[in-house]
Scaffold this active site. Structure first.
Site, PDB file in Angstrom:
ATOM      1  N   LYS A  12       0.694  -1.282   0.093  1.00 19.06           N
ATOM      2  CA  LYS A  12      -0.172   0.149   0.146  1.00 19.06           C
ATOM      3  C   LYS A  12       0.817   1.362  -0.233  1.00 19.06           C
ATOM      4  O   LYS A  12       0.540   2.359  -0.716  1.00 19.06           O
ATOM      5  CB  LYS A  12      -0.972   0.067   1.332  1.00 19.06           C
ATOM      6  CG  LYS A  12      -1.793  -1.098   1.392  1.00 19.06           C
ATOM      7  CD  LYS A  12      -2.830  -0.756   2.346  1.00 19.06           C
ATOM      8  CE  LYS A  12      -2.312  -0.922   4.080  1.00 19.06           C
ATOM      9  NZ  LYS A  12      -1.725  -2.128   4.051  1.00 19.06           N
TER      10      LYS A  12
ATOM     11  N   ARG B  48      -9.755   0.866   8.653  1.00 19.83           N
ATOM     12  CA  ARG B  48      -9.299  -0.730   9.075  1.00 19.83           C
ATOM     13  C   ARG B  48     -10.180  -1.439   9.852  1.00 19.83           C
ATOM     14  O   ARG B  48     -10.263  -2.588  10.182  1.00 19.83           O
ATOM     15  CB  ARG B  48      -8.076  -0.490   9.843  1.00 19.83           C
ATOM     16  CG  ARG B  48      -6.489  -0.939   9.191  1.00 19.83           C
ATOM     17  CD  ARG B  48      -5.616  -0.530  10.547  1.00 19.83           C
ATOM     18  NE  ARG B  48      -4.345  -1.146   9.927  1.00 19.83           N
ATOM     19  CZ  ARG B  48      -3.296  -0.786   9.207  1.00 19.83           C
ATOM     20  NH1 ARG B  48      -3.382   0.488   8.859  1.00 19.83           N
ATOM     21  NH2 ARG B  48      -2.159  -1.246   9.229  1.00 19.83           N
TER      22      ARG B  48
ATOM     23  N   ARG C 116      11.639  -6.484   5.307  1.00 22.55           N
ATOM     24  CA  ARG C 116      11.431  -5.135   5.031  1.00 22.55           C
ATOM     25  C   ARG C 116      12.074  -4.390   5.690  1.00 22.55           C
ATOM     26  O   ARG C 116      12.585  -4.350   7.029  1.00 22.55           O
ATOM     27  CB  ARG C 116      10.114  -4.639   5.220  1.00 22.55           C
ATOM     28  CG  ARG C 116       9.627  -3.268   5.013  1.00 22.55           C
ATOM     29  CD  ARG C 116       8.080  -3.053   4.779  1.00 22.55           C
ATOM     30  NE  ARG C 116       7.434  -3.061   6.313  1.00 22.55           N
ATOM     31  CZ  ARG C 116       6.157  -2.776   6.079  1.00 22.55           C
ATOM     32  NH1 ARG C 116       5.265  -2.528   5.229  1.00 22.55           N
ATOM     33  NH2 ARG C 116       5.575  -2.885   7.305  1.00 22.55           N
TER      34      ARG C 116
ATOM     35  N   ARG D 167      11.535  -1.907  11.024  1.00 24.86           N
ATOM     36  CA  ARG D 167      10.346  -1.339  11.921  1.00 24.86           C
ATOM     37  C   ARG D 167      10.104  -2.370  13.165  1.00 24.86           C
ATOM     38  O   ARG D 167      10.153  -3.387  12.929  1.00 24.86           O
ATOM     39  CB  ARG D 167       8.776  -1.353  11.207  1.00 24.86           C
ATOM     40  CG  ARG D 167       8.509  -0.044  10.577  1.00 24.86           C
ATOM     41  CD  ARG D 167       7.586   0.046   9.774  1.00 24.86           C
ATOM     42  NE  ARG D 167       6.220  -0.747  10.219  1.00 24.86           N
ATOM     43  CZ  ARG D 167       5.126  -0.654   9.692  1.00 24.86           C
ATOM     44  NH1 ARG D 167       5.040   0.015   8.253  1.00 24.86           N
ATOM     45  NH2 ARG D 167       4.036  -1.199  10.130  1.00 24.86           N
TER      46      ARG D 167
ATOM     47  N   ARG E 248      -0.624  -9.224  13.330  1.00 26.56           N
ATOM     48  CA  ARG E 248      -1.122  -8.022  12.585  1.00 26.56           C
ATOM     49  C   ARG E 248      -2.242  -8.853  11.318  1.00 26.56           C
ATOM     50  O   ARG E 248      -3.035  -8.066  11.051  1.00 26.56           O
ATOM     51  CB  ARG E 248      -0.096  -7.297  12.030  1.00 26.56           C
ATOM     52  CG  ARG E 248       0.456  -6.233  12.896  1.00 26.56           C
ATOM     53  CD  ARG E 248       2.057  -5.913  12.495  1.00 26.56           C
ATOM     54  NE  ARG E 248       1.907  -5.058  10.979  1.00 26.56           N
ATOM     55  CZ  ARG E 248       3.184  -4.984  10.496  1.00 26.56           C
ATOM     56  NH1 ARG E 248       4.212  -5.741  10.926  1.00 26.56           N
ATOM     57  NH2 ARG E 248       3.192  -4.517   9.302  1.00 26.56           N
TER      58      ARG E 248
HETATM   59  P1  ADP Z   1       0.995  -1.878   7.937  1.00 27.91           P
HETATM   60  O1  ADP Z   1      -0.307  -1.752   7.144  1.00 27.91           O
HETATM   61  O2  ADP Z   1       2.246  -2.330   7.444  1.00 27.91           O
HETATM   62  O3  ADP Z   1       0.467  -2.992   8.987  1.00 27.91           O
HETATM   63  P2  ADP Z   1       0.802   0.600   9.032  1.00 27.91           P
HETATM   64  O4  ADP Z   1       1.959   1.427   8.770  1.00 27.91           O
HETATM   65  O5  ADP Z   1      -0.450   0.941   8.151  1.00 27.91           O
HETATM   66  O6  ADP Z   1       1.429  -0.625   8.826  1.00 27.91           O
HETATM   67  O7  ADP Z   1       0.376   0.473  10.500  1.00 27.91           O
HETATM   68  C1  ADP Z   1       1.036   0.172  11.723  1.00 27.91           C
HETATM   69  C2  ADP Z   1       0.338  -0.084  12.794  1.00 27.91           C
HETATM   70  O8  ADP Z   1      -0.390   1.270  13.284  1.00 27.91           O
HETATM   71  C3  ADP Z   1      -0.759  -0.888  12.602  1.00 27.91           C
HETATM   72  O9  ADP Z   1      -0.344  -2.091  13.230  1.00 27.91           O
HETATM   73  C4  ADP Z   1      -1.773  -0.402  13.955  1.00 27.91           C
HETATM   74  O10 ADP Z   1      -1.144  -0.503  15.214  1.00 27.91           O
HETATM   75  C5  ADP Z   1      -1.416   1.178  13.802  1.00 27.91           C
HETATM   76  N1  ADP Z   1      -2.622   1.756  12.921  1.00 27.91           N
HETATM   77  C6  ADP Z   1      -2.366   2.144  11.601  1.00 27.91           C
HETATM   78  N2  ADP Z   1      -3.467   2.523  10.946  1.00 27.91           N
HETATM   79  C7  ADP Z   1      -4.479   2.225  12.025  1.00 27.91           C
HETATM   80  C8  ADP Z   1      -5.756   2.381  11.950  1.00 27.91           C
HETATM   81  N3  ADP Z   1      -6.539   2.832  10.598  1.00 27.91           N
HETATM   82  N4  ADP Z   1      -6.531   1.940  12.803  1.00 27.91           N
HETATM   83  C9  ADP Z   1      -5.827   1.493  13.941  1.00 27.91           C
HETATM   84  N5  ADP Z   1      -4.724   1.327  14.055  1.00 27.91           N
HETATM   85  C10 ADP Z   1      -3.878   1.689  12.921  1.00 27.91           C
END
Ligand code: ADP
Ligand code: ZN
Length: 208
Positions: free
Chosen positions: A13, A88, A127, A154, A165
């Site tokens: 993404k 999400r 990654r 990360r 996740r």
């Molecule tokens: P990825 O898609 O690789 O898991 P992101 O960078 O989008 O990583 O998100 C990392 C973390 O940030 C998620 O695992 C969550 O804890 C938090 N997070 C990000 N976006 C949201 C969201 N829309 N709602 C709740 N938690 C979020």
């Protein structure tokens, strides 16, 4: 153009969002990036979010929804935006729809980037990211090919957190694919192709 990007962690993404932002000159709203910046700056938001993020759990809806609402009120989003990592949950999706409604705007496309489980685990474990410019690479990149700075892993790209996740994704986020399909906004692309090919697929679908 207002776009929502859906897909499991590691689906690509962030990479596709960067390309879309460049080509269409729209605002990039990544809740993950906003939260990581808050963690790094040790703001109250960051302190609250960190434990959830490290465990691979979702940050509470109320927190993330507030964040996105504020961001959508900034002027640069009027030329269009791409939401990367939000919504999400069903609650977030409904809150987004009502907020956009209030602003007299709406989603044009929800792009689902599809990648198998095995490929995701493999990608996330290797990654690496650039501290300086945010470039997304892998364990083979010792230094950033764009700016030369050091690459890092990360905190949540560890095997146990990755597993969690993915579970959270299947349970809370995957159902949104049907939600957007029902709203006739969904386009699906094969995220296992290389990033440039995925982008070509996306561009074709957006042109229709
Ligand atoms: P990825 O898609 O690789 O898991 P992101 O960078 O989008 O990583 O998100 C990392 C973390 O940030 C998620 O695992 C969550 O804890 C938090 N997070 C990000 N976006 C949201 C969201 N829309 N709602 C709740 N938690 C979020
Ligand atoms: Zn860099």
């Amino acid at each position: 153009m207002n776009i929502v990007l859906l897909g499991a962690p590691g689906a690509g993404k962030g990479t596709q969002a960067e390309k879309l932002v460049d080509v269409h000159d729209i605002a990039h709203i990544s809740t993950g990036n906003i939260l990581r910046a808050a963690v790094k700056a040790e703001t109250p938001l960051g302190l609250e979010a960190k434990s959830y993020m490290d465990a691979g759990e979702l940050v509470p809806d109320s927190v993330v929804i507030g964040l996105v609402k504020e961001r959508l009120e900034e002027e640069d989003t009027e030329k269009g935006f791409i939401l990367d990592g939000f919504p999400r949950t069903a609650t977030q999706a409904v809150a987004l729809a009502s907020e956009l409604d209030k602003l007299g705007r709406g989603i044009d496309f929800a792009i689902a980037v599809k990648v198998s489980h095995d490929v995701i685990v493999e990608r996330l474990s290797s990654r690496r990211l650039c501290r300086a410019c945010g470039y997304i690479g892998n364990a083979l990149d010792k230094n950033c090919p764009i700016c030369g700075d050091v690459m890092y892993q990360r905190d949540d790209d560890t095997p146990e957190t990755i597993r969690n996740r993915l579970e959270v994704y299947e349970k809370s986020t995957a159902p949104l694919i049907d939600y957007y399909r029902g709203a006739d906004l969904l386009v699906e692309v094969d995220g296992e192709k290389d990033p440039d090919e995925v982008f070509i697929q996306i561009q074709k679908m957006l042109a229709h």
